[in-house]
Design a protein around this motif. Structure first.
Motif, mmCIF file in Angstrom:
data_model
loop_
_atom_site.group_PDB
_atom_site.id
_atom_site.type_symbol
_atom_site.label_atom_id
_atom_site.label_comp_id
_atom_site.label_asym_id
_atom_site.label_seq_id
_atom_site.Cartn_x
_atom_site.Cartn_y
_atom_site.Cartn_z
ATOM 1 N N ALA A 93 0.854 -1.195 0.000
ATOM 2 C CA ALA A 93 0.000 0.000 0.000
ATOM 3 C C ALA A 93 0.883 1.236 0.000
ATOM 4 N N PHE A 94 0.372 2.319 -0.583
ATOM 5 C CA PHE A 94 1.127 3.567 -0.658
ATOM 6 C C PHE A 94 0.404 4.647 0.135
ATOM 7 N N LEU A 95 1.173 5.424 0.870
ATOM 8 C CA LEU A 95 0.616 6.493 1.692
ATOM 9 C C LEU A 95 0.671 7.809 0.921
ATOM 10 N N ALA A 96 -0.434 8.541 0.949
ATOM 11 C CA ALA A 96 -0.551 9.797 0.185
ATOM 12 C C ALA A 96 0.023 10.961 0.986
ATOM 13 N N ARG A 97 1.311 10.940 1.214
ATOM 14 C CA ARG A 97 1.953 12.006 1.992
ATOM 15 C C ARG A 97 1.920 13.340 1.254
ATOM 16 N N LEU A 153 -5.551 16.238 3.901
ATOM 17 C CA LEU A 153 -5.982 15.258 4.899
ATOM 18 C C LEU A 153 -6.073 15.884 6.290
ATOM 19 N N GLN A 154 -5.101 16.724 6.636
ATOM 20 C CA GLN A 154 -5.124 17.406 7.932
ATOM 21 C C GLN A 154 -6.331 18.334 8.029
ATOM 22 N N GLU A 180 -5.623 8.474 12.650
ATOM 23 C CA GLU A 180 -5.622 7.247 11.852
ATOM 24 C C GLU A 180 -4.580 7.252 10.747
ATOM 25 N N PHE A 181 -3.795 8.315 10.649
ATOM 26 C CA PHE A 181 -2.763 8.359 9.616
ATOM 27 C C PHE A 181 -1.710 7.297 9.910
#
Length: 209
Positions: free
Chosen positions: A117-121, A127-128, A149-150
């Motif tokens: 899985a890839f995190l959408a940083r 997201l914040q 939940e990040f």
């Protein structure tokens, strides 16, 4: 008979008008070579000595296979989370370097069947902001908005592009070395690395944008 000739002439005229209208529609090139549609992995007649689409396709296909086969991914318990870390471009070429990692990520997400899985940083600001809206009650939330939940990263995927150029009266030669690494976020150990190389020569240089 005369009436039939009039109808026939009228039909021919109408057909000519329709055909004329069809011929004038669409996109035309005023001069030169018409547009040619190619596959992304094909080498076209407009090319230089730098990184072309076929090089990107070949390199990212190879990296995707390599990452999927590395033991830390293939034998992981659960689904490892990966963050894309920007590639460093040390070549003389203007390259959209983000396309390398984006294509690797997209191919793995489509082909890996949940093995990674890839995190959408790169979307953290949005997201914040969404979390803040939920915490303030401005928008609804299905879960407790106060629970963070990040997810944290298990690995970082990054790379580097390096090059060496030679120019003489006979033309120009370029060698480009592409290296990619998967780094353990906890230990900083490089658990996987692979490379892709190209070398091209030509009479003239090309402008990359």
């Amino acid at each position: 008979m005369k009436h039939s000739k009039i109808l026939a002439i009228g039909s021919i005229t109408a057909a000519a008008v329709v055909l004329s209208g069809c011929a004038s529609s669409g996109v035309r090139n005023p001069s030169g070579v018409p547009v040619t549609e190619l596959r992304p992995d094909e080498r076209g007649f407009v090319a230089g000595t730098g990184v072309e689409s076929q090089d990107i396709v070949a390199a990212t296909d190879k990296m995707s296979r390599g990452i999927l086969g590395t033991p830390q991914i293939a034998n992981a318990k659960g689904t490892p989370c990966v963050v894309l870390d920007p590639i460093v471009n040390e070549t003389r070429f203007v390259i959209n370097k983000d396309i390398f990692l984006t294509r690797i990520m997209t191919r793995l997400a489509a082909k890996a069947q949940g093995k990674v899985a890839f995190l959408a940083r790169d979307r953290m600001n949005a997201l914040q902001r969404e979390r803040e809206l939920k915490q303030s009650g401005q928008v609804t939330a299905n879960a407790d908005p106060n629970v963070v939940e990040f997810k944290g990263a298990d690995f970082f995927l990054t790379g580097k592009l390096q090059g060496q150029s030679t120019r003489t009266g006979a033309g120009i030669s370029d060698y480009v070395y592409m290296s990619f690494q998967l780094i353990d976020a906890r230990t900083s150990i490089v658990v996987w690395a692979d490379e892709y190389e190209i070398k091209k020569q030509g009479l003239e240089d090309a402008a990359y944008r």
